[in-house]
Write an enzyme that holds these catalytic residues in place. Structure first.
Site, short mmCIF file in Angstrom:
data_model
loop_
_atom_site.label_atom_id
_atom_site.label_comp_id
_atom_site.label_asym_id
_atom_site.label_seq_id
_atom_site.Cartn_x
_atom_site.Cartn_y
_atom_site.Cartn_z
N ARG A 1 -40.70 -63.58 6.69
CA ARG A 1 -40.70 -64.06 8.18
C ARG A 1 -41.61 -63.37 9.12
O ARG A 1 -42.25 -63.75 9.94
CB ARG A 1 -39.29 -64.32 8.59
N ASN B 1 -35.20 -68.76 7.76
CA ASN B 1 -34.49 -68.58 6.27
C ASN B 1 -33.64 -69.62 6.15
O ASN B 1 -32.72 -70.00 7.03
CB ASN B 1 -33.81 -67.14 6.26
#
Length: 93
Positions: A21, A40
């Site tokens: 990320r 996530n």
């Protein structure tokens, strides 16, 4: 003039716990003009939502599908839509 679009991508593989990320946000900022987030999911995937010029979103998608990402990407599923707005920059969620 480039049209603005919305890209929603779901990235499968070993993409959690490897900085995926963070690197996705860094790539979006490097491309410039993109807003959205990387998140996530409970099933092990990462969801990426990006809005901005089509060329920038295509560049981010190409990076997500490439071999330069952290971890291991087994596949990416994407959909394209019209922008919804409401994002302040590109966030990690």
């Amino acid at each position: 003039m480039s049209e603005d679009v919305r890209l929603v991508a779901w990235v499968r593989g070993r993409v959690q716990g490897v900085g995926f990320r963070w690197f996705t946000r860094a790539k979006a900022l490097e491309i410039g003009g993109l807003s959205g987030f990387a998140l996530n999911l409970d099933d092990g995937r990462v969801q990426v939502v990006a809005e901005g010029p089509r060329g920038g979103c295509e560049g981010l998608l190409g990076w997500l599908q490439g071999s330069d990402t952290p971890g291991r990407v087994d596949g990416v599923t994407e959909i394209w839509d019209t922008p919804r707005g409401g994002y302040d920059g590109f966030a990690i969620r």
